[in-house]
Design a protein around this motif. Structure first.
Motif, PDB file in Angstrom:
ATOM      1  N   MET A 162      35.235  52.082  31.118  1.00 38.83           N
ATOM      2  CA  MET A 162      36.510  51.759  31.734  1.00 38.83           C
ATOM      3  C   MET A 162      36.716  50.243  31.652  1.00 38.83           C
ATOM      4  SD  MET A 162      37.844  52.434  35.637  1.00 38.83           S
ATOM      5  CE  MET A 162      36.348  51.887  36.395  1.00 38.83           C
ATOM      6  N   ASN A 163      37.900  49.846  31.270  1.00 39.24           N
ATOM      7  CA  ASN A 163      38.263  48.446  31.169  1.00 39.24           C
ATOM      8  C   ASN A 163      39.058  48.070  32.414  1.00 39.24           C
ATOM      9  OD1 ASN A 163      38.972  45.919  30.364  1.00 39.24           O
ATOM     10  ND2 ASN A 163      40.086  46.543  28.535  1.00 39.24           N
ATOM     11  N   VAL A 164      38.509  47.167  33.255  1.00 42.58           N
ATOM     12  CA  VAL A 164      39.149  46.775  34.502  1.00 42.58           C
ATOM     13  C   VAL A 164      39.292  45.261  34.525  1.00 42.58           C
ATOM     14  CG1 VAL A 164      38.981  46.791  37.019  1.00 42.58           C
ATOM     15  CG2 VAL A 164      38.118  48.715  35.721  1.00 42.58           C
ATOM     16  N   LYS A 165      40.422  44.792  35.030  1.00 41.89           N
ATOM     17  CA  LYS A 165      40.671  43.362  35.160  1.00 41.89           C
ATOM     18  C   LYS A 165      41.016  43.062  36.618  1.00 41.89           C
ATOM     19  CE  LYS A 165      43.832  39.842  33.446  1.00 41.89           C
ATOM     20  NZ  LYS A 165      45.015  39.627  32.592  1.00 41.89           N
ATOM     21  N   PHE A 166      40.379  42.057  37.212  1.00 39.06           N
ATOM     22  CA  PHE A 166      40.653  41.634  38.574  1.00 39.06           C
ATOM     23  C   PHE A 166      41.423  40.316  38.532  1.00 39.06           C
ATOM     24  CE2 PHE A 166      37.054  44.386  39.141  1.00 39.06           C
ATOM     25  CZ  PHE A 166      37.268  44.990  40.364  1.00 39.06           C
ATOM     26  N   THR A 167      42.536  40.236  39.290  1.00 44.56           N
ATOM     27  CA  THR A 167      43.344  39.029  39.338  1.00 44.56           C
ATOM     28  C   THR A 167      43.671  38.701  40.785  1.00 44.56           C
ATOM     29  OG1 THR A 167      44.369  39.696  37.243  1.00 44.56           O
ATOM     30  CG2 THR A 167      45.468  37.946  38.489  1.00 44.56           C
ATOM     31  N   PRO A 168      43.414  37.457  41.227  1.00 42.98           N
ATOM     32  CA  PRO A 168      43.838  37.082  42.583  1.00 42.98           C
ATOM     33  C   PRO A 168      45.362  37.142  42.675  1.00 42.98           C
ATOM     34  CG  PRO A 168      42.738  35.234  41.474  1.00 42.98           C
ATOM     35  CD  PRO A 168      42.785  36.373  40.519  1.00 42.98           C
ATOM     36  N   PHE A 169      45.855  37.651  43.795  1.00 42.34           N
ATOM     37  CA  PHE A 169      47.289  37.827  43.998  1.00 42.34           C
ATOM     38  C   PHE A 169      47.649  37.211  45.344  1.00 42.34           C
ATOM     39  CE2 PHE A 169      50.794  40.741  42.494  1.00 42.34           C
ATOM     40  CZ  PHE A 169      51.762  40.249  43.349  1.00 42.34           C
ATOM     41  N   ILE A 170      48.478  36.167  45.315  1.00 46.49           N
ATOM     42  CA  ILE A 170      48.889  35.472  46.531  1.00 46.49           C
ATOM     43  C   ILE A 170      50.282  35.957  46.914  1.00 46.49           C
ATOM     44  CG2 ILE A 170      49.465  33.237  47.544  1.00 46.49           C
ATOM     45  CD1 ILE A 170      47.422  32.005  45.569  1.00 46.49           C
TER      46      ILE A 170
ATOM     47  N   ASN B 252      45.215  38.957  47.962  1.00 42.80           N
ATOM     48  CA  ASN B 252      44.598  40.240  47.706  1.00 42.80           C
ATOM     49  C   ASN B 252      44.213  40.305  46.235  1.00 42.80           C
ATOM     50  OD1 ASN B 252      47.036  41.549  46.362  1.00 42.80           O
ATOM     51  ND2 ASN B 252      47.879  41.110  48.387  1.00 42.80           N
ATOM     52  N   ILE B 253      43.663  41.411  45.825  1.00 42.81           N
ATOM     53  CA  ILE B 253      43.166  41.545  44.453  1.00 42.81           C
ATOM     54  C   ILE B 253      44.006  42.575  43.718  1.00 42.81           C
ATOM     55  CG2 ILE B 253      41.201  42.221  43.019  1.00 42.81           C
ATOM     56  CD1 ILE B 253      39.429  41.332  45.444  1.00 42.81           C
ATOM     57  N   CYS B 254      44.538  42.159  42.578  1.00 46.68           N
ATOM     58  CA  CYS B 254      45.250  43.093  41.713  1.00 46.68           C
ATOM     59  C   CYS B 254      44.248  43.624  40.700  1.00 46.68           C
ATOM     60  CB  CYS B 254      46.414  42.409  41.010  1.00 46.68           C
ATOM     61  SG  CYS B 254      47.381  43.549  40.000  1.00 46.68           S
ATOM     62  N   LEU B 255      44.039  44.902  40.726  1.00 47.32           N
ATOM     63  CA  LEU B 255      43.078  45.564  39.849  1.00 47.32           C
ATOM     64  C   LEU B 255      43.874  46.285  38.764  1.00 47.32           C
ATOM     65  CD1 LEU B 255      40.094  47.470  41.277  1.00 47.32           C
ATOM     66  CD2 LEU B 255      41.321  48.344  39.319  1.00 47.32           C
ATOM     67  N   THR B 256      43.741  45.858  37.516  1.00 42.20           N
ATOM     68  CA  THR B 256      44.517  46.414  36.405  1.00 42.20           C
ATOM     69  C   THR B 256      43.653  47.330  35.553  1.00 42.20           C
ATOM     70  OG1 THR B 256      45.879  44.412  36.340  1.00 42.20           O
ATOM     71  CG2 THR B 256      45.933  45.835  34.391  1.00 42.20           C
ATOM     72  N   VAL B 257      44.160  48.533  35.311  1.00 43.57           N
ATOM     73  CA  VAL B 257      43.472  49.489  34.438  1.00 43.57           C
ATOM     74  C   VAL B 257      44.462  49.959  33.374  1.00 43.57           C
ATOM     75  CG1 VAL B 257      41.832  50.256  36.210  1.00 43.57           C
ATOM     76  CG2 VAL B 257      44.016  51.446  35.941  1.00 43.57           C
ATOM     77  N   LYS B 258      43.937  50.613  32.345  1.00 44.75           N
ATOM     78  CA  LYS B 258      44.784  51.090  31.249  1.00 44.75           C
ATOM     79  C   LYS B 258      45.185  52.557  31.395  1.00 44.75           C
ATOM     80  CE  LYS B 258      43.440  47.739  27.802  1.00 44.75           C
ATOM     81  NZ  LYS B 258      44.660  46.968  27.892  1.00 44.75           N
ATOM     82  N   ASP B 259      44.420  53.342  32.158  1.00 45.46           N
ATOM     83  CA  ASP B 259      44.667  54.777  32.261  1.00 45.46           C
ATOM     84  C   ASP B 259      45.008  55.192  33.694  1.00 45.46           C
ATOM     85  OD1 ASP B 259      43.971  55.288  29.522  1.00 45.46           O
ATOM     86  OD2 ASP B 259      41.865  55.087  30.100  1.00 45.46           O
TER      87      ASP B 259
END
Length: 141
Positions: A1-9, A86-93
């Motif tokens: 699984m490909n996951v990306k974490f991005t800080p979100f203000i 908070n954390i934006c967690l991005t997935v492809k599926d």
């Protein structure tokens, strides 16, 4: 699984000010910025007050090799201390989004149900049992 974490203000009407500050303080480059008034009509469910139209619905800043998301909350959305980042967690599926969302909401609190929206085939927001808020975002591609 490909996951990306991005800080979100998330801010209460001060996102534009914060974006300008991060451009100067961090050397951030704005690669995307959209106001609530610029959201496509199919994404709008009701008439919008002028104040809301000017608020930032979403922005993407690049700092070095990292991304930072900055937006305003909606005027009726109460941000509590600790909710601003908070954390934006991005997935492809969508199936990955569903699995992660279900796991995080267990013993947590649903802030926004996982559902298709104009910008994502599956988007939802949940605060986990430890008080950490996640936005689960499924990439549209």
């Amino acid at each position: 699984m490909n996951v990306k974490f991005t800080p979100f203000i998330m801010l209460d009407g001060h996102a534009n000010e914060a974006i300008r500050f991060y451009e100067q303080a961090l050397g951030a480059q704005v690669v995307f910025k959209q106001t609530f008034g610029e959201i496509p009509e199919e994404g709008n469910t009701s008439p919008m007050a002028e104040e809301l139209k000017k608020r930032i619905a979403h922005s993407v800043l690049v700092v070095g090799r990292s991304e930072l998301f900055v937006s305003d909350s909606e005027p009726n959305q109460q941000l509590e201390r600790g909710d601003q980042v908070n954390i934006c967690l991005t997935v492809k599926d969508v199936s990955d989004a569903e699995r992660i969302y279900d796991a995080l909401r267990s013993e947590g609190k649903v802030l926004s149900p996982l559902q298709p929206l104009y910008f994502s085939p599956a988007y939802g927001m949940v605060t986990d049992q430890f008080g950490v808020t996640f936005q689960i975002f499924t990439d549209i591609n």
